[in-house]
Design a protein around this motif. Structure first.
Motif, PDB file in Angstrom:
ATOM      1  N   ASP A   1       0.829  -1.221   0.000  1.00 51.96           N
ATOM      2  CA  ASP A   1       0.000   0.000   0.000  1.00 51.96           C
ATOM      3  C   ASP A   1       0.858   1.264   0.000  1.00 51.96           C
ATOM      4  OD1 ASP A   1      -2.139  -1.642   0.036  1.00 51.96           O
ATOM      5  OD2 ASP A   1      -2.597  -1.388   2.180  1.00 51.96           O
ATOM      6  N   PHE A   2       1.917   1.203   0.797  1.00 57.45           N
ATOM      7  CA  PHE A   2       2.874   2.316   0.860  1.00 57.45           C
ATOM      8  C   PHE A   2       3.475   2.555  -0.528  1.00 57.45           C
ATOM      9  CE2 PHE A   2       7.474   3.366   1.965  1.00 57.45           C
ATOM     10  CZ  PHE A   2       7.234   4.684   2.330  1.00 57.45           C
TER      11      PHE A   2
ATOM     12  N   LYS B   1       0.912   4.108  -3.040  1.00 57.59           N
ATOM     13  CA  LYS B   1       0.716   5.554  -2.831  1.00 57.59           C
ATOM     14  C   LYS B   1       1.910   6.332  -3.419  1.00 57.59           C
ATOM     15  CE  LYS B   1      -0.074   9.416  -0.117  1.00 57.59           C
ATOM     16  NZ  LYS B   1       0.860  10.250  -0.867  1.00 57.59           N
ATOM     17  N   ASN B   2       3.122   5.829  -3.158  1.00 55.70           N
ATOM     18  CA  ASN B   2       4.325   6.504  -3.674  1.00 55.70           C
ATOM     19  C   ASN B   2       4.387   6.468  -5.202  1.00 55.70           C
ATOM     20  OD1 ASN B   2       4.973   6.867  -1.017  1.00 55.70           O
ATOM     21  ND2 ASN B   2       6.442   5.171  -0.938  1.00 55.70           N
TER      22      ASN B   2
ATOM     23  N   ASP C   1       1.817   6.413  -7.173  1.00 55.36           N
ATOM     24  CA  ASP C   1       0.828   7.386  -7.611  1.00 55.36           C
ATOM     25  C   ASP C   1       1.402   8.803  -7.625  1.00 55.36           C
ATOM     26  OD1 ASP C   1      -1.703   6.521  -8.332  1.00 55.36           O
ATOM     27  OD2 ASP C   1      -2.584   7.944  -6.871  1.00 55.36           O
ATOM     28  N   ASP C   2       2.065   9.160  -6.529  1.00 53.31           N
ATOM     29  CA  ASP C   2       2.680  10.497  -6.436  1.00 53.31           C
ATOM     30  C   ASP C   2       3.737  10.679  -7.521  1.00 53.31           C
ATOM     31  OD1 ASP C   2       1.149  10.891  -4.228  1.00 53.31           O
ATOM     32  OD2 ASP C   2       2.768  10.584  -2.762  1.00 53.31           O
TER      33      ASP C   2
END
Ligand code: ZN
Length: 281
Positions: A153-154, A157-158, A160-161
């Motif tokens: 999940d971490f 998210k990274n 995506d950024d």
């Protein structure tokens, strides 16, 4: 006292991070964007070197052998490395960062003996096109998530950024290059073909098949440069400057350094775009 020391040592070992290896510094930038500090990154080829002709440091090979993942960048040297250390790399997950990208062929120049060993057939410099880096980022995310599922999940998210940052970078580059009047630029080592294709520029290399050009090649180049009124010769650190110096003298042109192996990938790419913009105005 000894007990405390031993305890500290065992803690340090228990918490030491897993190692992930990459061939070149820009790949380290990409992996760091997604993994942040969840892994230790081992870079095999240092900045300011020639990625096609490099001696690997023993320490880096040791770290490669301890790695969970090794991200390849389609460099010929990696094949030599993989063969030489076949047995000790058995437990390393090997992932090609260019999976899903169709590589361009190296520009073939007529009467040259083609040295397959040094040069390879395909152009590996995909990491200089931010749009292709989006595919590379996804390959990195996939491999990291498979190897360290607890961080999935971490990493998502990274990723995506990072994808958003790459989109922004792509727009900034487009805006920067929209009003340029010229398209052709001369560069010593032909590492900017993907970037050139992406932004409608034309790379004219000085180096031929990974070697210094011959006198007649330089003469051809001088003729072209005069016709196109080219006033800047780009050179990469780690590569020979001799021919660039000859050209710069003949053409009364400026030599400008651009770094295609910088770890500070995004900043360096923007610097290169600024330099191209100034040269092509
Ligand atoms: Zn190269």
């Amino acid at each position: 006292m000894l007990k405390i020391l031993l305890l500290l040592l065992s803690c340090a070992l228990a918490f030491s991070k897993p190692i992930v290896s990459v061939s070149i510094p820009p790949q380290a930038f990409f992996v760091e964007k997604i993994a942040k500090d969840s892994v230790e990154i081992n870079i095999l080829i240092s900045p300011n070197s020639n990625e096609h002709n490099v001696e690997f440091k023993p320490m880096m090979i040791k770290n490669l052998e301890k790695s969970k993942i090794y991200f390849l960048a389609d460099l010929e040297l990696e094949k030599i490395l993989e063969n030489k250390f076949k047995n000790t790399l058995k437990n390393v997950k090997i992932v090609n960062i260019n999976d899903g990208i169709s590589l361009l062929e190296n520009d073939e120049t007529d009467e040259h003996d083609h040295d397959e060993h040094e040069h390879g057939k395909n152009d590996p410099h995909t990491w200089l096109d931010p749009v292709l880096v989006k595919i590379q980022a996804q390959n990195i995310y996939k491999a990291l998530s498979q190897t360290f599922p607890q961080n999935k999940d971490f990493y998502a998210k990274n990723l995506d950024d990072f994808l958003k940052e790459l989109d922004d970078l792509n727009s900034v580059i487009k805006t920067n290059l929209q009003d340029i009047k010229h398209r052709e630029f001369i560069v010593y080592h032909p590492s900017w073909n993907y970037l050139a294709k992406r932004y409608n520029l034309i790379q004219i290399p000085v180096e031929i098949d990974g070697k210094e050009p011959k006198i007649q090649d330089l003469q051809k180049l001088i003729k072209i440069a005069k016709e196109k009124n080219i006033k800047v010769i780009f050179v990469q650190p780690g590569f020979s400057e001799n021919s660039a110096k000859v050209l710069s003298k003949e053409l009364n042109a400026k030599i400008v350094f651009i770094d295609h192996l910088a770890k500070d990938w995004d900043k360096e790419l923007l610097k290169t775009i600024q330099a191209l913009k100034m040269a092509l105005e």
